[in-house]
Design an enzyme around this catalytic site. Structure first.
Site, PDB file in Angstrom:
ATOM      1  CG  ASP A 163      -1.847   1.141   1.305  1.00 11.76           C
ATOM      2  OD1 ASP A 163      -1.376   2.248   1.641  1.00 11.76           O
ATOM      3  OD2 ASP A 163      -3.026   0.958   1.005  1.00 11.76           O
ATOM      4  CG  ASP A 181       0.969   7.680 -12.276  1.00 12.57           C
ATOM      5  OD1 ASP A 181      -0.109   8.178 -12.653  1.00 12.57           O
ATOM      6  OD2 ASP A 181       1.659   6.927 -12.986  1.00 12.57           O
TER       7      ASP A 181
END
Length: 346
Positions: A163, A181
């Site tokens: 994560d 992004d």
């Protein structure tokens, strides 16, 4: 603009993979994508090259007639051969070139490898940490997107499957540039909480003095820039002393796309002449950029009067409990009408 602030509701249903859709009709020739309510785009399929399904998402690589080789995730266009360099050069190089000497860079998301490719073109970079949660998709893109192969093989790249928020939280404040992004902030999607004030406060704490954060911020065209793009700007301004908004037309996205560049030190120069940009590109980047140069840099940051007014009037600050969401596009696969009609009469 504030009517678009909303509390988080129920997750939306995720679309299936394109390959799965195609299996229902041997005559399927077109992808139809819902861009917004009342507006759809259709793209002719030349060939599906590869498909896979991970724990988190469906992924297809295919050739579409107008765009060439394309990456689609959960049935939505992510990048295309015809213009992915426009998106990735716009995302990466303004932040990298504004920083005087970026050595350590963090990428949140970016599993296809193109963002890392652009970061690693900078001679100053000693380490690029790219964190994406989906190992299956990263491996799939590494195999099927040869333009990013060198980035994955660069010893300066540290690829972490985890994560992105969790890894950044655990990191010391060592990053000169942080690049987010991420997937768009969709209701029920995996990333909308990474566009909040709380998240940006944490990001700011992980930057070195004078560090810069940049994030993609969704649709930024004349009609839909007020939904998410302006709210991300307002949210960042609640955390950083200086935020630079910019946008650029992305042909395959059927709209202008937007980013925001957040400076942790507002006293540093941030307005560069075309000559200075060209000078920095020549001195600091390996190879020739396809899209960005000193002149196009000026265009990136020359946002319209309408956009400037929207930003000035924007008051929505996204938090853990208050969000804005982009339109959750749907996908269908349609038959090629002439071929289908001919098949029925034979």
């Amino acid at each position: 603009a504030n009517q678009f602030c909303a509390q988080n509701k129920h997750p939306s249903q995720q679309p299936q993979s394109l390959a799965a859709s195609l299996s229902f009709s041997a005559m399927a020739k077109w992808v139809e994508e819902e861009l917004e309510d009342g507006l759809r785009g259709m793209y002719k399929i030349k060939q599906i090259l590869a498909s896979t399904k991970s724990e988190f998402q469906h992924v297809d690589v295919m050739d579409l007639e107008p765009f060439g080789r394309c990456l689609m995730i959960d049935g939505l266009l992510q990048s295309t051969q015809v213009d992915e360099f426009v998106y990735h050069e716009s995302l990466v190089h303004p932040a990298m070139l504004l920083h005087p000497n970026p050595k350590v860079v963090y990428i949140g998301g970016g599993g296809e490898g193109a963002t890392a490719r652009e970061v690693l073109r900078h001679k100053s970079v000693e380490k690029c940490v790219m964190v994406d949660i989906d190992e299956h998709v990263v491996s799939f893109c590494r195999e099927h997107l040869p333009e990013n192969k060198e980035a994955f093989e660069d010893p300066r790249l540290e690829l972490v499957i985890e994560d992105a928020k969790l890894i950044l939280e655990k990191s010391p404040p060592k990053f000169d540039v942080i690049i987010m992004d991420l997937d768009d902030p969709l209701e029920g999607g995996p990333c909308y909480q990474l566009y909040t004030k709380e998240f940006y406060e944490m990001c700011k704490s992980k930057l070195t003095p004078g560090g810069i954060l940049v994030t993609q911020a969704g649709q930024a065209g004349i009609k839909r820039h007020h939904i998410v793009w302006s709210a991300v700007n307002s949210t960042l301004r609640a955390v950083f002393p200086k935020v630079l908004p910019y946008n650029q037309a992305i042909y395959s996205f059927m709209d202008e796309w937007g980013w925001h560049l957040a400076l942790s030190d507002a006293t540093k120069p941030h307005k560069l002449s075309a000559e200075e940009v060209d000078k920095r590109i020549a001195a600091r980047i390996n190879g020739e950029l396809k899209f960005l140069d000193g002149e196009s840099w000026q265009g990136l940051f020359a946002i319209s009067k309408v956009h400037r007014r929207t930003l000035a009037e924007e008051t929505c600050v996204m938090t853990k409990g208050t969000h804005r969401f982009m339109h959750a596009t749907g996908l269908t696969v349609a038959e090629d009408a002439p071929e289908a009609k001919r098949a029925k009469t034979e």
